[in-house]
Design a protein around this motif. Structure first.
Motif, PDB file in Angstrom:
ATOM      1  N   GLN A  21       0.880  -1.160   0.000  1.00 56.69           N
ATOM      2  CA  GLN A  21       0.000   0.000   0.000  1.00 56.69           C
ATOM      3  C   GLN A  21       0.922   1.216   0.000  1.00 56.69           C
ATOM      4  OE1 GLN A  21      -2.188   1.087   3.570  1.00 56.69           O
ATOM      5  NE2 GLN A  21      -4.004   1.476   2.338  1.00 56.69           N
ATOM      6  N   THR A  95      -3.516  -8.059  -4.277  1.00 57.46           N
ATOM      7  CA  THR A  95      -4.286  -6.876  -3.895  1.00 57.46           C
ATOM      8  C   THR A  95      -5.432  -7.293  -2.979  1.00 57.46           C
ATOM      9  OG1 THR A  95      -5.659  -7.040  -5.872  1.00 57.46           O
ATOM     10  CG2 THR A  95      -3.743  -5.589  -6.003  1.00 57.46           C
ATOM     11  N   LEU A 103      -6.575  -2.309   5.073  1.00 57.80           N
ATOM     12  CA  LEU A 103      -6.205  -1.080   4.367  1.00 57.80           C
ATOM     13  C   LEU A 103      -6.696   0.177   5.076  1.00 57.80           C
ATOM     14  CD1 LEU A 103      -6.989  -2.198   0.708  1.00 57.80           C
ATOM     15  CD2 LEU A 103      -4.748  -2.091   1.825  1.00 57.80           C
ATOM     16  N   TRP A 122       1.992  -3.441   9.002  1.00 57.89           N
ATOM     17  CA  TRP A 122       2.529  -2.698   7.878  1.00 57.89           C
ATOM     18  C   TRP A 122       3.876  -2.089   8.251  1.00 57.89           C
ATOM     19  CZ3 TRP A 122       0.372  -3.005   3.223  1.00 57.89           C
ATOM     20  CH2 TRP A 122      -0.987  -3.337   3.134  1.00 57.89           C
TER      21      TRP A 122
END
Length: 156
Positions: A21, A95, A103, A122
């Protein structure tokens, strides 16, 4: 799962997800471990490696992912817990749906593996330099945008 023992090594066929991302990448580890890796798992007999990635993300995080294309193939040789391993890794660009909690939320996220808790988090590409990421080629490869699949041989 495609895993077997020989007199000198334990062999694994593993498939992993490269989920990015922006300048961040999603890694995971066992909650009790210090080594970070890309999410994924061992391929089942008769299962395509891309399907393994989708299955593992569904089992561990309850999310549906889409596999885009093969990025890397890695022959990974390493010792762990007194045993030598020979792992063949297939690494795919993946994805997530736009509404995936991975996300939109701050993380970390937790998933499950039989008998263990998985931590997903992340990291920016710069932060990877300070982590113990395995296999080691990932720290460099994750910064690459090559459209051509690459082959790596890693001896940790």
């Amino acid at each position: 799962m495609l895993s077997f023992d020989t007199p000198t090594h334990r062999f694994h066929l593993r498939a992993a997800a490269v989920i990015r991302q922006g300048a961040r990448v999603l890694l995971h580890r066992l909650e009790t471990d210090t080594i970070w890796a890309l999410p994924g798992g061992r391929v089942e007999p008769g299962e395509e490696s891309a399907a393994t990635v989708v299955r593992e993300l569904r089992e561990e995080l309850g999310i549906e992912a889409t596999v885009s294309h093969l990025l890397w193939v890695a022959e990974n040789f390493f010792p762990h817990a007194g045993r030598n391993y020979h792992e063949l890794g297939m690494y795919f660009e993946v994805t997530l749906p736009d509404d995936s909690p991975l996300l939109t939320g701050p993380g970390p996220y937790f998933g499950s593996e039989p008998g263990a808790v998985l931590r997903f988090q992340w990291f920016t590409l710069e932060e990877l330099e300070r982590l113990d990421v395995r296999p080691a080629f990932l720290t460099r490869a994750l910064a690459s945008t090559s459209p051509v699949p690459m082959h790596f041989v890693v001896r940790d």
